[in-house]
Design an enzyme around this catalytic site. Structure first.
Site, PDB file in Angstrom:
ATOM      1  N   TYR A 166       0.539  -1.169   0.044  1.00  0.00           N
ATOM      2  CA  TYR A 166      -0.068   0.055   0.131  1.00  0.00           C
ATOM      3  C   TYR A 166       0.764   1.322   0.125  1.00  0.00           C
ATOM      4  CZ  TYR A 166      -3.778   2.883   1.064  1.00  0.00           C
ATOM      5  OH  TYR A 166      -4.668   4.089   2.002  1.00  0.00           O
ATOM      6  N   THR A 203     -13.880   5.027   6.932  1.00  0.00           N
ATOM      7  CA  THR A 203     -14.538   4.456   5.694  1.00  0.00           C
ATOM      8  C   THR A 203     -14.104   3.253   5.675  1.00  0.00           C
ATOM      9  OG1 THR A 203     -12.331   4.183   4.122  1.00  0.00           O
ATOM     10  CG2 THR A 203     -13.213   6.197   5.315  1.00  0.00           C
TER      11      THR A 203
END
Ligand code: NAD
Length: 272
Positions: A166, A203
């Protein structure tokens, strides 16, 4: 009432079915932009459009996998024919997968790179020609221009254990942004290109990151955004709306002298 800084403009937001993308699409529409909402998640994308049109805004949904180049070309064309122009592109779609580098499969690495990096490249490549077309009306008639906003992360500024894949994608987005910003500045095309670096924002992305067994805080097994956010200097996580506000600023003329910049929205996460 929200200011109307984006009146008469057209925005394209990827990954707008959820989280930061949805909040951004809604915020840009509130500020007056017509918004092309895209995502692989059809139901969520349509819900974003319904939220915008229900509040009196303009938006359309199109299904899009950001890794599909032919689809990018078709959707930029569709956006221009629907709304007349393309002024703002928010390359937001992204996924998070964590885990030790020795356990990461090549398939996972390639998927991270494909969505988080190749998707940003393709969006930029296909949006730029449309932004470089001189406007025919409005306050900027006769001038080309636009704002490309690439969503990186605090993980594009600093390393984090078990987040190597990531971090690699978000670091790539950071420097891709600066290189294209230089290219546009040299071309005098009026297009600004900036990156946004959110910290811990609540989120659904954290559901997948948590499932991949990430330990972002030494000595802690906190896995939800709410729990990890407690370790932010301000003591709580951010909301998608906090990030959308920064994106709206970069989309607007209020940031006219900013290009190649990094807007960090992280509750102080990277300040120490
Ligand atoms: N939430 C955070 O804490 C945080 C922090 C830093 C950066 N970010 C970045 O913000 C962006 C948005 O993330 P979020 O937190 O809102 O996550 P999210 O999971 O809520 O939303 C991501 C959206 O991207 C869509 N998507 C996934 N793959 C896609 C593809 N191939 N093509 C098109 N759409 C696709 C998903 O369907 C989803 O709607 C991502 O780039 C993420 O890396 C998030």
């Amino acid at each position: 009432m929200t200011s109307q800084r984006l009146q008469g403009q057209t925005a394209f937001v990827t990954g707008a079915a959820s989280g930061i993308g949805r909040a951004t699409a809604i915020r840009l529409a509130e500020e007056g932009a017509a918004v092309m909402v895209t995502d692989i998640d059809v139901e969520g994308g349509k819900a974003t459009v319904a939220a915008i049109t229900g509040a009196g805004g303009r938006a359309e949904f199109a299904e899009q996998d950001v890794m599909d180049e032919a689809r990018w070309a078709a959707l930029v064309e569709q956006t221009v024919s629907l709304f007349g122009r393309l002024d703002i592109l928010v390359n937001n779609a992204g996924i998070g997968v964590g885990g030790p580098v020795t356990d990461m499969t090549l398939e996972t690495w390639n998927k991270l790179m494909g969505i988080n990096v190749t998707g940003v490249f393709l969006g930029t490549k296909h949006a730029l020609p449309a932004m470089r077309t001189p406007r025919t009306d409005g306050p900027f008639a006769g001038r080309s221009g636009g704002s490309i906003i690439n969503i990186s992360s605090v993980a594009g500024l600093a390393g984090a254990a078990t987040m190597s894949g990531y971090c690699a994608t978000k670091g790539a987005v950071r420097l891709f942004t600066k290189a294209v910003a230089m290219e546009c500045a040299a071309a005098r095309d009026g297009v600004r290109v900036n990156s946004v670096h959110p910290g811990i924002i609540v989120t659904p992305i954290w559901d997948s990151i948590a499932a991949s067994d990430v330990d972002l805080i030494d000595g802690s097994n906190a896995l939800t955004a709410e729990q990890i956010g407690l370790a932010s200097p301000v003591g709580y996580p951010g909301t998608p709306e906090d990030v959308a506000a920064g994106i709206a600023f970069l989309a607007s003329e209020d940031s006219r002298y900013m290009t190649g910049s990094e807007l960090v929205i992280d509750g102080g996460w990277t300040a120490h």
